[in-house]
Write a protein that holds these residues in place. Structure first.
Motif, PDB file in Angstrom:
ATOM      1  N   ILE A 269       0.829  -1.204   0.000  1.00  0.00           N
ATOM      2  CA  ILE A 269       0.000   0.000   0.000  1.00  0.00           C
ATOM      3  C   ILE A 269       0.863   1.254   0.000  1.00  0.00           C
ATOM      4  O   ILE A 269       0.628   2.198  -0.768  1.00  0.00           O
ATOM      5  N   LEU A 270       1.873   1.295   0.861  1.00  0.00           N
ATOM      6  CA  LEU A 270       2.754   2.457   0.914  1.00  0.00           C
ATOM      7  C   LEU A 270       3.466   2.676  -0.414  1.00  0.00           C
ATOM      8  O   LEU A 270       3.568   3.802  -0.910  1.00  0.00           O
ATOM      9  N   GLN A 271       3.947   1.590  -0.988  1.00  0.00           N
ATOM     10  CA  GLN A 271       4.800   1.702  -2.169  1.00  0.00           C
ATOM     11  C   GLN A 271       4.020   2.072  -3.429  1.00  0.00           C
ATOM     12  O   GLN A 271       4.547   2.778  -4.292  1.00  0.00           O
ATOM     13  N   PHE A 272       2.775   1.628  -3.533  1.00  0.00           N
ATOM     14  CA  PHE A 272       2.045   1.812  -4.788  1.00  0.00           C
ATOM     15  C   PHE A 272       0.856   2.762  -4.699  1.00  0.00           C
ATOM     16  O   PHE A 272       0.080   2.864  -5.648  1.00  0.00           O
ATOM     17  N   THR A 273       0.705   3.446  -3.557  1.00  0.00           N
ATOM     18  CA  THR A 273      -0.359   4.453  -3.457  1.00  0.00           C
ATOM     19  C   THR A 273       0.149   5.793  -2.963  1.00  0.00           C
ATOM     20  O   THR A 273      -0.482   6.811  -3.210  1.00  0.00           O
ATOM     21  N   GLY A 274       1.250   5.825  -2.213  1.00  0.00           N
ATOM     22  CA  GLY A 274       1.727   7.072  -1.641  1.00  0.00           C
ATOM     23  C   GLY A 274       0.944   7.521  -0.422  1.00  0.00           C
ATOM     24  O   GLY A 274       1.080   8.654   0.030  1.00  0.00           O
ATOM     25  N   MET A 275       0.130   6.644   0.155  1.00  0.00           N
ATOM     26  CA  MET A 275      -0.657   7.006   1.334  1.00  0.00           C
ATOM     27  C   MET A 275       0.249   7.245   2.532  1.00  0.00           C
ATOM     28  O   MET A 275       1.335   6.678   2.626  1.00  0.00           O
TER      29      MET A 275
ATOM     30  N   ASN B  74      -3.022  -0.385  -7.549  1.00  0.00           N
ATOM     31  CA  ASN B  74      -2.878  -1.326  -8.651  1.00  0.00           C
ATOM     32  C   ASN B  74      -3.501  -2.676  -8.289  1.00  0.00           C
ATOM     33  O   ASN B  74      -3.929  -2.903  -7.151  1.00  0.00           O
ATOM     34  N   LYS B  75      -3.547  -3.560  -9.256  1.00  0.00           N
ATOM     35  CA  LYS B  75      -4.183  -4.861  -9.063  1.00  0.00           C
ATOM     36  C   LYS B  75      -3.477  -5.669  -7.985  1.00  0.00           C
ATOM     37  O   LYS B  75      -4.130  -6.327  -7.155  1.00  0.00           O
ATOM     38  N   GLU B  76      -2.142  -5.632  -7.961  1.00  0.00           N
ATOM     39  CA  GLU B  76      -1.378  -6.411  -6.991  1.00  0.00           C
ATOM     40  C   GLU B  76      -1.682  -5.970  -5.558  1.00  0.00           C
ATOM     41  O   GLU B  76      -1.817  -6.804  -4.656  1.00  0.00           O
ATOM     42  N   THR B  77      -1.780  -4.671  -5.349  1.00  0.00           N
ATOM     43  CA  THR B  77      -2.109  -4.169  -4.008  1.00  0.00           C
ATOM     44  C   THR B  77      -3.522  -4.571  -3.621  1.00  0.00           C
ATOM     45  O   THR B  77      -3.781  -4.965  -2.473  1.00  0.00           O
ATOM     46  N   PHE B  78      -4.434  -4.474  -4.548  1.00  0.00           N
ATOM     47  CA  PHE B  78      -5.827  -4.890  -4.302  1.00  0.00           C
ATOM     48  C   PHE B  78      -5.879  -6.355  -3.876  1.00  0.00           C
ATOM     49  O   PHE B  78      -6.542  -6.715  -2.893  1.00  0.00           O
ATOM     50  N   GLU B  79      -5.157  -7.213  -4.589  1.00  0.00           N
ATOM     51  CA  GLU B  79      -5.172  -8.636  -4.270  1.00  0.00           C
ATOM     52  C   GLU B  79      -4.488  -8.922  -2.933  1.00  0.00           C
ATOM     53  O   GLU B  79      -4.908  -9.812  -2.185  1.00  0.00           O
TER      54      GLU B  79
END
Length: 696
Positions: free
Chosen positions: A298-304, A348-353
């Motif tokens: 989540i941190l790496q692919f959303t910037g939250m 992205n799809k990977e984070t969702f999964e």
């Protein structure tokens, strides 16, 4: 004497403050408060708010007299008071209450505890210093002469503040060591002396260091680690669920004497008794790092922000639409709002999964909690029941504490500092800096171990371990998007929930190249693009596929390996010389060298450069027969759309009454011209014009 027993926050504020001429709150001296019948302990039992914490001792009513005010914002940013019965301790509590509930002026908005915590700590440190000097109240500062006051302030700032933690102190003091901001605890004269002494002590302002990005090599290894953990846990989730169900079943049928059960140890004893503990322990060695892996995803692919990630609840991805590749995460944000607000982030799809897998695991763990409440509520400790009830109410994605055969909840699920515990995954979590990593950090001027503290600004060396912090992922995300031209500032601002682009720029400054670097990059890209276009044109010309005035001539030149160079762009220009080519490769190199002024348009290539009479404007039908214009296969979709549009418009006009059609005659001419040009380009008719020569 007291006529009213205070029992509300408003009673405390009304009794202990007054409003100045501008409507700002001022804390009364205790002598004034006593005239109304109150003293420093009169408000000790006033309930400030209700705290809901996983720990039973920190949950419940927070009262004014407590030395710790547990957060009412569902964070760990609690307020620790000075303690004791001094007036200074009482004044600091009033300061914290007013700042949090009311703000500076009547009708204003209070500050979050997370913001207030730093300011209170600074005032509290100064309050302790005053007590050591025999002062019992902040208001006594007004009675000191200038020399005594300056000596006291200088001693405090130089001996205590500067020698302990000098970073950002001028900003902190500007925020709370002012008459208005401190509600009169620091008077104007004292504030001015603070400012003078601070200016002298902090003459050299250290460069502000932002969180560095995670070097690309390490970022790739981290991503590989988290993907591997999710994959391995995904391969074992069904087996884990099977054994978790067995654990629930055998615990539900517990037939031992009830007084032997002690808390969550119930599951462990049940697993041992039924011979499944070894398998649960084996599986636990994989799932122990699942939360770390999903957290990184989540941190790496959303910037939250990290606290936004931790606020995610089970079901946070329910607004996603996987069929249409739309993946969203819903979480709480409060950085740019006074209250917690539910917002959505793209992922992205990977984070969702990965999130879905953690949800599946967490739901299985929650079944253990439900069994405790249903079957053993009156047996286990009250503290565990309370913990489970809070956890089941919140249902945080990361809230379940990992255990092979137990159950409990915590705000962050008790994982932090990216600590990898499983021997199966530990070798993959490699944060060792390579020479390439150091070069990247040096190039970005971010080669430092810490942004504050003793290692502030100290550079890394090859072989060091990167100090990984939550916020570095946010900076790295923004840098990656900008540096790789995957988005604009507006895109990042929306994803980051920023109020202004100025906030966003802090994150992307290293992704924006310097002026000289940008020029070099553009020049290099243009050269590559020109070569690619020349190759495209030569190949299509050899197959007679080009269209347009120049395109037809390139077709002929590619087949005859002869090209005529004219002295102007006119169709009737004289050929001043002919160039012969030995093969198509030589013709291609000639094009690459001589079409440097080529301009790419949606409907074709213009080779006229500055001599183009319409400055390269998008006028398809007017360009197509120009001796300097080329239409390649790349542009055919545009001409198909142009043809369909012209046909549709002509069909609509023809359906109008005759008198209306007469009013549309000029449009018919224009659309017909577009249609004929499109039909020519798309090979449905031939070019009616033929001329010699080509302009380069």
């Amino acid at each position: 004497m007291s006529f009213v027993i205070p029992n509300k926050v408003v009673d405390v504020i009304d009794a202990c403050t007054l409003l100045d001429s501008s409507g700002c709150y001022k804390i009364k001296p205790l002598t004034e408060i006593r005239k109304s019948g109150y003293d420093g302990n009169s408000f000790d039992n006033v309930v400030l708010w209700e705290s809901k914490n996983h720990q039973i001792k920190r949950s419940g009513a927070v009262i004014f007299g407590s030395d710790m005010w547990t957060s009412n914002e569902n964070t760990n940013r609690h307020l620790t008071m000075l303690g004791g019965d001094s007036e200074i301790a009482f004044q600091l509590k009033l300061y914290a209450l007013i700042a949090h509930i009311c703000g500076i002026y009547k009708g204003g908005s209070g500050e979050k505890l997370s913001t207030l915590q730093t300011k209170l700590a600074a005032l509290k440190k100064f309050g302790k210093h005053l007590l050591t000097k025999g002062l019992t109240s902040f208001h006594q500062l007004t009675k000191l002469n200038d020399l005594a006051l300056r000596t006291l302030v200088t001693e405090y700032l130089s001996n205590i503040v500067q020698t302990t933690a000098p970073m950002n102190k001028p900003r902190v003091f500007a925020d709370c060591f002012q008459a208005r901001e401190s509600f009169g605890l620091i008077d104007t004269r004292t504030a001015e002396i603070f400012e003078e002494v601070l200016s002298d002590l902090f003459k050299t302002i250290e460069e502000t260091l932002s969180h560095p990005i995670i070097p690309t090599g390490i970022s790739a290894r981290i991503a590989k680690f988290s993907a591997h953990v999710v994959s391995e846990c995904g391969n074992r989730i069904e087996e884990w669920e099977l054994y978790n169900d067995k654990l629930l079943e055998c615990t539900r049928n517990w037939n031992q004497p009830i007084d032997e059960i002690k808390g969550a140890d119930l599951f462990n004893r049940s697993a041992i008794k039924n011979g499944i503990i070894s398998k649960l322990n084996e599986l636990a060695e994989y799932f122990i790092d699942l939360k770390v892996a999903v957290y990184i995803h989540i941190l790496q692919f959303t910037g939250m922000r990290y606290n936004e990630v931790l606020s995610c609840r089970i079901g946070c991805t329910n607004k996603s639409d996987p069929i249409n590749a739309k993946y969203l995460i819903e979480a709480e944000t409060h950085k740019t709002a006074n209250t917690f607000v539910l917002d959505t982030w793209v992922c992205n799809k990977e984070t969702f999964e990965a999130i879905k897998l953690l949800e599946r695991y967490s739901v299985g763990m929650e079944a253990r909690a439900e069994l405790i409440l249903e079957r053993f509520r009156g047996v286990v400790q009250d503290s565990l029941v309370h913990n489970i009830e809070v956890g089941m109410t919140e249902r945080r994605l990361f809230g379940v504490v990992h255990s092979a055969a137990s159950i409990s909840f915590a705000k962050s699920g008790r994982f932090e500092d990216f600590e990898v515990k499983s021997e199966h995954f530990l070798p993959l979590f490699d944060l060792t800096l390579t020479e390439a990593d150091i070069r990247e950090l040096d190039r970005l001027e971010q080669n430092y171990k810490q942004i504050k503290g003793k290692d502030r600004g100290v550079p890394y060396a090859v072989g060091d371990t990167l100090r990984l912090a939550n916020h570095m992922f946010r900076h790295s995300f923004a840098y990656f998007v900008i540096a790789n031209k995957l988005g604009e500032l507006d895109d990042i601002a929306d994803q980051f929930k920023h109020l202004t682009l100025a906030m966003t720029h802090v994150y992307v400054d290293k992704g924006i190249l310097s002026h000289e670097e940008l020029i070099d990059l553009v020049d290099g890209y243009e050269q590559l693009l020109t070569t690619a276009i020349a190759s495209e044109l030569a190949e299509q010309a050899s197959n007679n596929e080009l269209k347009g005035g120049a395109g037809e001539r390139f077709n002929k030149a590619a087949n005859e390996l002869i090209i005529g160079v004219t002295n102007s762009n006119s169709p009737n220009a004289a050929v001043i010389r002919q160039i012969h080519f030995k093969d198509l490769g030589e013709f291609k190199r000639f094009l690459a060298k001589n079409i440097e002024t080529i301009r790419g348009l949606p409907h074709g290539y213009c080779t006229a450069g500055d001599s183009c009479k319409i400055n390269g404007a998008s006028v398809p039908a007017g360009c197509v027969y120009c001796p300097s214009f080329i239409v390649a296969d790349t542009h055919k979709p545009h001409w198909i759309a142009l043809k369909n549009r012209a046909l549709d418009k002509l069909k609509r006009i023809s359906s109008l009454p005759l008198e209306k059609q007469k009013d549309m005659e000029l449009f018919v001419v224009a659309y017909t011209k577009d249609l004929r040009a499109a039909e020519y380009v798309l090979n449905t008719i031939q070019d009616p014009t033929k001329s010699s020569g080509v302009s380069l």
